[in-house]
Design an enzyme around this catalytic site. Structure first.
Site: not given
Ligand code: NAI
Ligand code: 15L
Length: 269
Positions: A110, A71, A138
């Site tokens: 969060n 996402g 978001y």
């Molecule tokens: P990211 O942006 O690096 O990875 C998201 C992945 O989802 C990407 O590889 C993208 O190609 C894929 N994607 C997006 N839209 C898509 C679609 N329509 N169909 C198929 N694939 C799709 O994000 P990250 O940091 O890896 O986060 C992963 C999940 O965890 C997300 O849902 C994010 O909201 C959630 N999250 C992450 C946090 C963090 O600190 N990394 C904090 C809170 C939540």
């Molecule tokens: C999220 O939900 C985002 O996906 C991540 O990239 C960070 O920004 C994280 O929250 C945050 O609050 O630091």
């Protein structure tokens, strides 16, 4: 339920997906990888969009559980969020229902509760029962995802653990992150606990390490069997020297969601 073995990992090409691809196999999982972005070094991974219902049906067929990371992971236009995060998560749950997949771990954030004032001084930690207060479109999509998960549990008996992830990166990079950091190793521990705990129904948990400056209550995460080992504190001195302490008079420091509550779409965290 028997411990899951084959797990669909959506968002496998992203930051967190890439970290978890490295760490989860050690827990005995066979990962089936799904992402709109092709993963060149992973033969057999599925390159498809969450809008592609046929691809989703095939992707979930035969798996024991799903970890849903795919996402848009930052603020974007409502239309983009609607397609990827809201409709995309619905499409995934419908595919899982059709194929009889019993458990999903949903990457909430969060930012579903981002406008909740952060604890200060002796204030109690924020419980998972605090009302949704999304700070962005978001964050709104993550509130929706949690409600969707509750609905699929109540209506269809499909289990979900919604993990309100703080900040999961190799290291914390801001003073705010000292309170909400989830180390990649602890993230893998938490996902493993969420996949293997008995009878979770729909459980909401915060996703953080055992940070000294923690803002929220990890009781529901620990109840799954999660035993965090990391703490952001070793990073505190350097980050505070560089950035200063959080200032309660600064609106961008006042709430859990940090600058997501105040800023336009692109910002430093
Ligand atoms: P990211 O942006 O690096 O990875 C998201 C992945 O989802 C990407 O590889 C993208 O190609 C894929 N994607 C997006 N839209 C898509 C679609 N329509 N169909 C198929 N694939 C799709 O994000 P990250 O940091 O890896 O986060 C992963 C999940 O965890 C997300 O849902 C994010 O909201 C959630 N999250 C992450 C946090 C963090 O600190 N990394 C904090 C809170 C939540
Ligand atoms: C999220 O939900 C985002 O996906 C991540 O990239 C960070 O920004 C994280 O929250 C945050 O609050 O630091």
């Amino acid at each position: 339920m028997p411990a899951p073995r084959t797990v669909l990992l959506t968002g496998a090409a992203g930051g967190l997906g890439t970290l978890m691809r490295g760490l989860l196999p050690a827990y005995g999982y066979e990962l089936r990888l799904f992402d709109a972005t092709p993963i060149e070094d992973a033969p057999g991974s599925i390159a498809a969009d969450l809008a592609d219902k046929e691809a989703l049906r095939e992707a979930v067929r035969g798996v024991d559980a799903i970890i849903h990371l795919a996402g848009i992971s930052l603020e974007a236009s409502f239309d983009k969020i609607l397609r990827a995060n809201i409709e995309g998560t619905y499409n995934l749950y419908e595919a899982a229902r059709a194929e009889g997949v019993r458990r999903t771990v949903f990457a909430s954030s969060n930012h579903a509760v981002g406008f909740t004032p952060r604890p200060q001084g002796d204030d109690p930690l924020i419980p998972v029962t605090t009302p949704h207060r999304p700070d962005t479109f978001y964050g709104l999509s993550k509130s929706f995802g949690e409600d969707l998960a509750q609905f699929y549990w109540d209506k269809y008996g499909m289990e979900t653990v919604s993990v309100r992830i703080g900040s999961c990166f190799a290291e914390p990079s801001s003073v705010r992150m000292l309170s909400i950091w989830l180390s990649p190793d602890d993230c893998a521990r938490l996902l493993h606990a969420a996949l293997t705990a008995d009878e979770v129904g729909h459980s909401v948990v915060y996703g953080s390490s055992a940070n000294t400056r923690l803002w929220w209550d990890l009781t529901t995460a620990r109840a799954l069997g999660y035993d965090p080992r990391d703490d952001s504190e070793p990073y505190a001195e350097k980050l505070i020297a560089e950035q200063g302490e959080l200032d309660p008079r600064n609106p961008a420091h006042a709430c859990l969601g940090g600058a997501f509550t105040t800023d336009p779409p692109r910002w430093p965290h």
